[in-house]
Design a protein around this motif. Structure first.
Motif, PDB file in Angstrom:
ATOM      1  N   ALA A 122      62.110 104.490  22.438  1.00 21.86           N
ATOM      2  CA  ALA A 122      60.960 105.255  21.364  1.00 21.86           C
ATOM      3  C   ALA A 122      59.363 104.527  21.510  1.00 21.86           C
TER       4      ALA A 122
ATOM      5  N   ARG B 238      61.592 109.104  13.043  1.00 23.22           N
ATOM      6  CA  ARG B 238      62.553 109.001  13.198  1.00 23.22           C
ATOM      7  C   ARG B 238      63.240 109.065  11.696  1.00 23.22           C
TER       8      ARG B 238
ATOM      9  N   LYS C 226      62.730 111.403  26.480  1.00 22.83           N
ATOM     10  CA  LYS C 226      62.673 111.918  24.839  1.00 22.83           C
ATOM     11  C   LYS C 226      64.128 111.679  24.830  1.00 22.83           C
ATOM     12  N   ALA C 227      65.653 111.960  25.216  1.00 20.06           N
ATOM     13  CA  ALA C 227      66.719 112.000  25.885  1.00 20.06           C
ATOM     14  C   ALA C 227      66.343 110.467  25.849  1.00 20.06           C
TER      15      ALA C 227
ATOM     16  N   ALA D 249      65.229 118.591  17.517  1.00 18.80           N
ATOM     17  CA  ALA D 249      64.601 117.024  17.756  1.00 18.80           C
ATOM     18  C   ALA D 249      65.262 116.352  18.005  1.00 18.80           C
ATOM     19  N   GLU D 250      64.436 115.136  18.200  1.00 21.14           N
ATOM     20  CA  GLU D 250      65.088 114.427  19.439  1.00 21.14           C
ATOM     21  C   GLU D 250      65.632 112.996  18.734  1.00 21.14           C
TER      22      GLU D 250
ATOM     23  N   LYS E 298      54.415 111.324  17.341  1.00 24.07           N
ATOM     24  CA  LYS E 298      56.304 110.493  18.067  1.00 24.07           C
ATOM     25  C   LYS E 298      56.699 111.689  16.735  1.00 24.07           C
ATOM     26  N   GLU E 299      57.760 112.414  16.806  1.00 24.14           N
ATOM     27  CA  GLU E 299      59.000 113.027  15.838  1.00 24.14           C
ATOM     28  C   GLU E 299      58.441 111.739  14.989  1.00 24.14           C
TER      29      GLU E 299
ATOM     30  N   VAL F  40      62.128 100.074  14.135  1.00 20.80           N
ATOM     31  CA  VAL F  40      60.620 100.660  15.228  1.00 20.80           C
ATOM     32  C   VAL F  40      59.516  99.421  14.795  1.00 20.80           C
TER      33      VAL F  40
ATOM     34  N   VAL G  37      71.644 117.954  23.554  1.00 17.00           N
ATOM     35  CA  VAL G  37      70.801 119.143  22.940  1.00 17.00           C
ATOM     36  C   VAL G  37      69.233 118.804  22.969  1.00 17.00           C
ATOM     37  N   HIS G  38      68.818 118.295  24.334  1.00 15.72           N
ATOM     38  CA  HIS G  38      67.417 118.009  24.355  1.00 15.72           C
ATOM     39  C   HIS G  38      67.006 118.351  25.678  1.00 15.72           C
TER      40      HIS G  38
ATOM     41  N   ASP H  82      68.316 103.970  22.075  1.00 18.50           N
ATOM     42  CA  ASP H  82      68.646 103.378  20.892  1.00 18.50           C
ATOM     43  C   ASP H  82      70.223 103.365  20.680  1.00 18.50           C
TER      44      ASP H  82
ATOM     45  N   GLY I  71      65.645 108.050  26.362  1.00 19.73           N
ATOM     46  CA  GLY I  71      64.984 106.866  24.880  1.00 19.73           C
ATOM     47  C   GLY I  71      65.842 106.981  23.778  1.00 19.73           C
ATOM     48  N   LYS I  72      66.939 107.974  23.058  1.00 19.95           N
ATOM     49  CA  LYS I  72      67.765 108.476  22.538  1.00 19.95           C
ATOM     50  C   LYS I  72      68.615 107.605  23.028  1.00 19.95           C
TER      51      LYS I  72
END
Lengths: 660, 165
Positions: free
Chosen positions: B23, B33, A110-111, B58-59, B30-31, A660, A104-105, A117, A113-114
């Motif tokens: 992140a 969270r 960014k992917a 969006a991620e 930054k989007e 964060v 989905v990304h 997480d 990073g997710k």
């Protein structure tokens, strides 16, 4: 100290194409508690699973996190692999980095990073996991069927033929339900008693079926596999084992003019000692104590007693409570018809010749009050014109019920057809809203009534019925031609809406199953679990779930039976261990949890000291009933319930890892 | 558990307990969270379907799977804000479709009461989103995430969860 192994799956290029799997593994290795993090091309493959098993063994892992596809895909695969190495299967957690990351990304950074997480969340969660054992519940391999109509009979026979003992409880003096009252059945016109009585007799003679008629369920406790039920066997005033069903008693009973026959829907009379109909099963009479002279006049009349050859009449018999232990229950309590008097404009109750569909069945039936000759209740003349009104109460949110009663379109077409067969040269008019004839052969059947039997179908409602010169004048609208119509009829038949059996809500409360706003029992899932109630071990069948016809009722009875036979095919009932558990030290016994539980899984437990004095009452989760939704956890004010596999501390750990 | 949720949340928003590995980067681009609490049977499957259908969104969302929305404790939402979430999404089965019969109704009722409490505490309630997403609504999942992200971005002082009055 936690020893966690992390496996990052590439899924070929499905994950590795968008997520930097090497980096994910590197980052994972830095998380405290992770002893090793590796990446592999296909974790679900045999070599992949072997890598997992090898590491569990060699590194003595206490938990495993896989960053891979959705847990709905392969969670079980990996759990099974873990079990083989002696790790509790609930110590496997999956970070979904395919369906919810790589697919989905697009931005690789960014992917990645997710993915890291999500992996961290699962590592933190698995650290707090506790071993969970699947729950095993012993089974009493005996079933209870409530209701002796066609669906209950079908369920009982199927279970009994599968080699399991069945207790069938019927409220009325005979089994047979509503179906035995019908004349011929759509769309094949086979006679209802001809196909029903053999089944009733089979129930009576079946070695695996214990039949309690004129009996009601009094109390139900327990849970799947282990229900304790109390059945009230109402006093029949007959010693059943001695009765031959000869009929000498009811033939001599002086009370033959005053009591309306339930079986003939008030179109004839019955005696105080009676069998509801000649083919009743069991063919044993019952004394209706509310009308019997013996009971009303202080024992003066005992004509039946004197007439009885085997002397099996005993006025002193009392209600009896029978206790049984069963493993599963079928609720097939059936339906009632709405009160026709709701529609004053149709004059039901005021005009004798305005009758209900079920009454018309009795007029058509050879075993009915007129022996199958269609006669008007008012003067006994044969009617030449009958007006049938459909949807009386059904599809009428204002006065009746909003749902469709499903069977009325078909039985009205059948009534019109049979009327044409019985009274040549007669004419039927049918007022309808829509014709719903959706099963096999149904559409052709209705069409046949219209085309071959000459029934005139008028799309519209009837506004008023009044009597004029021995005729019933029916005023209504034909919305297709746009005209007002006025028909001088000899009889009017109302297709009355179907409602749940009176007391079905009480029954549902006793069983701890859910029911809708009308009182119909609700299925566990409307599509995928249509035979199961919301409570484990209790199954549903027949019209008690909602309007349906005979074939559907039979199917539902068989469905419930097959579920029970499936349940009983194992030695123990096994459920996933992710269920709620109560901390009995902190529980204050407010039972808010009990209120929110949709499965009646929470019961009260008394904590006693050594002298047997009750110290406090706390909640107890029945592991056989708990479905593991967690609603009780949030209802608990004292934080004394937690959900295994989704413990509060696990969720908080997941959230915390996202800081964060 | 919390004596003063407001202070707690405010303090925690300033804290950087430990930075998340992936992140990193400037706060500006930054989007925001989002932490999403979803049920296992409807919304989680809906999100999976968005994946199998290769839809893009969006991620910034992090999904926490629970058996049922009825399991979602309002404190999870508070905790999410404390740990720096800019938005919290709660999503489960449509009314009448709950796998556990009535869990989503409990959740809805709780949410209605909790919204007011959050608002009273000063949290901008635009940052809490409640939605029904079924297992067949991958597209709805995508649009809910994207729209919620845009909504948060458009809020005044988008990095501060407290409403500006």
């Amino acid at each position: 100290m936690a020893r966690i192994g992390v496996f990052v799956c590439w899924c070929g290029s499905n994950i590795a194409g968008t997520v930097d799997v090497k980096k994910v593994a590197e980052e994972a290795a830095k998380i405290p508690g992770v002893v090793e993090a590796v990446d592999y091309k296909y974790m679900c493959s045999d070599p992949g699973q072997n890598t997992l098993r090898k590491m569990i063994k060699e590194k003595n892992l206490t938990g495993v996190v896989l960053a891979a596809c959705s847990p709905h895909m392969h969670e079980n695969t990996f759990r099974k692999a873990a079990v083989k190495e002696g790790l509790n299967p609930y110590f496997i957690e999956i970070a979904n980095i395919r369906e919810q990351v790589s697919w989905v990304h697009e931005d690789k950074e960014k992917a990645t990073g997710k993915a890291i997480d999500l992996l961290k969340m699962m590592v933190e969660k698995v650290k707090k996991n506790k071993p969970i054992e699947d729950v095993r519940v012993p089974l009493t391999k005996k079933a209870l069927v409530i209701g002796g109509g066609i669906s209950g009979i079908q369920a009982a026979l199927d279970i009994a033929n599968g080699g399991v003992e069945v207790i069938l409880v019927e409220k009325e003096p005979s089994i047979g339900g509503k179906m035995i009252q019908l004349d011929e059945t759509f769309p094949t016109l086979d006679c209802s008693s001809c196909i029903m009585t053999p089944k009733m007799v089979e129930v009576y003679q079946h070695p695996n079926i214990k039949l309690y008629t004129y009996s009601e369920l009094e109390e139900v406790s327990g849970y799947i596999g282990n229900f304790n039920v109390k059945i009230k066997k109402k006093a029949r005033s007959i010693v059943e084992k001695d009765c031959t069903g000869c009929g000498d008693c009811w033939n001599i009973c002086p009370m033959h003019k005053n009591v309306k026959s339930e079986f003939n829907v008030n179109l004839s009379e019955r005696t105080a000692i009676y069998v509801p109909f000649p083919q009743a099963v069991p063919l044993i009479p019952v004394i209706d104590r509310s009308v019997c002279l013996h009971f009303k006049k202080g024992g003066k009349c005992q004509k039946c007693y004197d007439a009885c050859g085997p002397k099996c009449i005993n006025f002193d018999l009392q209600d009896e409570i029978i206790e049984e232990k069963v493993g599963a229950i079928v609720a097939a309590t059936g339906y009632d018809l709405m009160e026709n008097s709701l529609y004053g404009e149709y004059g039901y109750g005021k005009f004798k010749d305005v009758i209900s569909g079920l009454q018309f069945e009795r007029l058509l039936s050879a075993s009915g009050p007129t022996e199958g000759v269609v006669k008007r209740p008012s003067d006994g003349k044969t009617p030449e014109t009958i007006v049938f009104i459909q949807c009386v109460g059904s599809r009428d949110p204002e006065k009746g019920v909003p749902y469709c009663s499903k069977v009325c379109c078909m039985y009205t077409a059948k009534h019109a057809k049979l009327f044409a067969h019985k009274v040549h040269g007669s004419q039927s008019y049918v007022f309808y809203i829509d014709i719903r004839a959706t099963s096999k052969g149904y559409e052709e059947f209705v069409r046949g009534t219209m085309e071959n039997e000459g029934a005139i179908y008028l799309r519209g409602r009837v506004s008023k019925i009044y009597e004029d010169n021995g005729k019933l004048i029916v005023k209504g609208a034909d919305t297709l031609s746009g005209n007002q119509v006025e028909i001088a009829a000899d009889m009017v038949v109302l297709a009355t809406g179907v409602i749940p059996k009176k007391g079905s809500d009480k029954m549902a409360q006793m069983l701890g199953i859910s029911y809708d706003k009308y009182g119909f029992y609700t299925e566990s899932h409307p599509k995928l679990r249509p035979a199961e109630s919301s409570t484990a071990g209790i199954y549903l069948a027949g019209m008690a779930q909602g309007p349906r016809d005979i074939p559907e009722s039979v199917v539902s009875g068989s469905a419930a039976a097959s579920k029970i036979l499936g349940l009983f095919s194992k030695s123990e009932y096994e459920v996933e261990g992710t269920i709620a558990s109560v901390n009995k030290t902190t529980c204050v016994g407010c039972f808010y949890c009990k209120r929110v539980c949709a499965y009646s899984a929470i019961s009260k437990e008394e904590i006693k000291d050594r002298n047997g004095n009750v110290l406090k009452v706390v909640a107890n989760v029945n592991s056989g009933l708990c479905a593991g939704c967690g609603a009780c956890v949030n209802a608990c004010f004292s934080k004394s319930i937690d959900l295994k596999g989704y413990l509060d501390e696990q969720i908080f750990a997941e959230i915390k890892s996202l800081a964060v | 558990m919390e004596n003063n949720i407001v202070e707690d949340v405010q303090n925690a928003q300033g804290d950087k307990e430990y930075p998340a590995g992936g992140a990193k980067g400037e706060d500006k681009d930054k989007e925001p969270r989002i932490i999403a609490f979803v049920c296992n049977w409807c919304t989680y499957n809906g999100a999976d379907l968005a994946g199998t259908s290769r839809m893009k969104y969006a991620e910034n969302v992090r999904v926490i799977k629970l058996p049922c929305t009825g399991r979602i404790d309002p404190l999870f939402v508070v905790e999410a804000f404390k740990k720096g979430a800019k938005g919290v999404l709660v999503s489960g089965c449509h009314p009448g479709d709950c796998h556990y019969t009535s869990g989503n109704y409990h959740s809805r009722r709780k949410y209605t009461a909790f919204r007011d409490l959050l608002s009273y505490l000063g949290v901008d309630i635009n940052r809490v989103e409640f939605s029904w997403i079924s297992a067949s609504e991958g597209n709805k999942w995508v649009s809910v995430i994207n729209e919620f992200t845009n909504k948060i971005k458009s809020l005044p002082g988008s990095s501060d969860i407290f409403s500006k009055k």
